[in-house]
Design a protein around this motif. Structure first.
Motif, PDB file in Angstrom:
ATOM      1  N   ARG A  23      53.552  45.791  46.915  1.00  0.00           N
ATOM      2  CA  ARG A  23      52.884  44.760  47.750  1.00  0.00           C
ATOM      3  C   ARG A  23      52.564  43.657  46.975  1.00  0.00           C
ATOM      4  O   ARG A  23      52.772  42.401  47.225  1.00  0.00           O
ATOM      5  CB  ARG A  23      51.284  45.282  48.522  1.00  0.00           C
ATOM      6  N   HIS A  24      52.117  43.875  45.442  1.00  0.00           N
ATOM      7  CA  HIS A  24      51.948  42.762  44.525  1.00  0.00           C
ATOM      8  C   HIS A  24      53.410  41.904  44.576  1.00  0.00           C
ATOM      9  O   HIS A  24      53.224  40.739  44.469  1.00  0.00           O
ATOM     10  CB  HIS A  24      51.376  43.307  43.273  1.00  0.00           C
ATOM     11  N   GLU A  25      54.227  42.723  44.251  1.00  0.00           N
ATOM     12  CA  GLU A  25      55.664  41.954  44.179  1.00  0.00           C
ATOM     13  C   GLU A  25      56.461  41.045  45.279  1.00  0.00           C
ATOM     14  O   GLU A  25      56.827  40.264  45.313  1.00  0.00           O
ATOM     15  CB  GLU A  25      56.846  42.963  43.550  1.00  0.00           C
ATOM     16  N   THR A  26      55.803  41.764  46.699  1.00  0.00           N
ATOM     17  CA  THR A  26      56.365  41.247  47.685  1.00  0.00           C
ATOM     18  C   THR A  26      55.571  39.729  47.744  1.00  0.00           C
ATOM     19  O   THR A  26      55.959  38.925  48.559  1.00  0.00           O
ATOM     20  CB  THR A  26      55.813  42.090  48.882  1.00  0.00           C
ATOM     21  N   VAL A  27      54.282  40.035  47.561  1.00  0.00           N
ATOM     22  CA  VAL A  27      53.613  38.639  47.670  1.00  0.00           C
ATOM     23  C   VAL A  27      54.205  37.664  46.648  1.00  0.00           C
ATOM     24  O   VAL A  27      54.452  36.539  47.027  1.00  0.00           O
ATOM     25  CB  VAL A  27      52.032  38.678  47.199  1.00  0.00           C
ATOM     26  N   HIS A  28      54.525  37.822  45.511  1.00  0.00           N
ATOM     27  CA  HIS A  28      55.360  37.033  44.636  1.00  0.00           C
ATOM     28  C   HIS A  28      56.667  36.569  45.257  1.00  0.00           C
ATOM     29  O   HIS A  28      56.852  35.364  45.194  1.00  0.00           O
ATOM     30  CB  HIS A  28      55.476  37.882  43.289  1.00  0.00           C
ATOM     31  N   SER A  29      57.354  37.510  45.932  1.00  0.00           N
ATOM     32  CA  SER A  29      58.539  37.157  46.700  1.00  0.00           C
ATOM     33  C   SER A  29      58.233  35.821  47.709  1.00  0.00           C
ATOM     34  O   SER A  29      59.116  35.106  47.760  1.00  0.00           O
ATOM     35  CB  SER A  29      59.095  38.579  47.152  1.00  0.00           C
ATOM     36  N   TYR A  30      57.470  36.194  48.607  1.00  0.00           N
ATOM     37  CA  TYR A  30      56.866  34.983  49.344  1.00  0.00           C
ATOM     38  C   TYR A  30      56.624  34.029  49.051  1.00  0.00           C
ATOM     39  O   TYR A  30      57.015  32.933  49.228  1.00  0.00           O
ATOM     40  CB  TYR A  30      55.887  35.694  50.244  1.00  0.00           C
ATOM     41  N   GLN A  31      55.898  33.845  47.872  1.00  0.00           N
ATOM     42  CA  GLN A  31      55.576  32.744  47.015  1.00  0.00           C
ATOM     43  C   GLN A  31      56.877  31.912  46.530  1.00  0.00           C
ATOM     44  O   GLN A  31      56.983  30.813  46.853  1.00  0.00           O
ATOM     45  CB  GLN A  31      54.724  32.910  45.797  1.00  0.00           C
TER      46      GLN A  31
END
Length: 122
Positions: A23-31
């Protein structure tokens, strides 16, 4: 490490990726994708109204990382210095949403901006 929409994992850490880390890395991906799309749109607009060559738009791939770097440099100037990366707005949003099962409902373009007035606790 997240590069736009890809998560790059070293082989020895492949089994250690938890849902929280994902989830943490998915948020970074979205950013990163948000920043990339914004930079690409600006590059196309500038390209249409100026005589700059089309290939300069390739630089837009670097824009998300330049934004991360600029945020980190700003945080390095402000104490506590040893927490500079942890205090950037991108990391603040990712940490805030990594434990949230419904994190995708809370992501929207530039939602990381609300994490800029970081409250730092040494």
């Amino acid at each position: 490490m997240t590069v736009l929409w890809w998560l790059i994992i070293r082989t020895e850490y492949k089994d250690k990726i938890t849902e929280t880390v994902e989830r943490h890395e998915t948020v970074h991906s979205y950013q990163q994708v948000t920043l990339f799309i914004m930079a690409l749109i600006l590059a196309v607009i500038v390209g249409v109204f100026t005589s700059l060559p089309w290939w300069y738009a390739v630089i837009t791939l670097l824009f998300p990382y330049l934004a991360y770097l600029l945020s980190w440099i700003i945080e390095l100037i402000l104490p506590p210095y040893n927490r500079a990366y942890k205090d950037i707005c991108f990391e603040g949003e990712a940490r805030a949403l990594e434990s949230d099962e419904d994190y995708k409902k809370k992501l929207f373009p530039f939602s990381f901006l609300k994490y800029i007035p970081n409250k730092k606790y040494g």
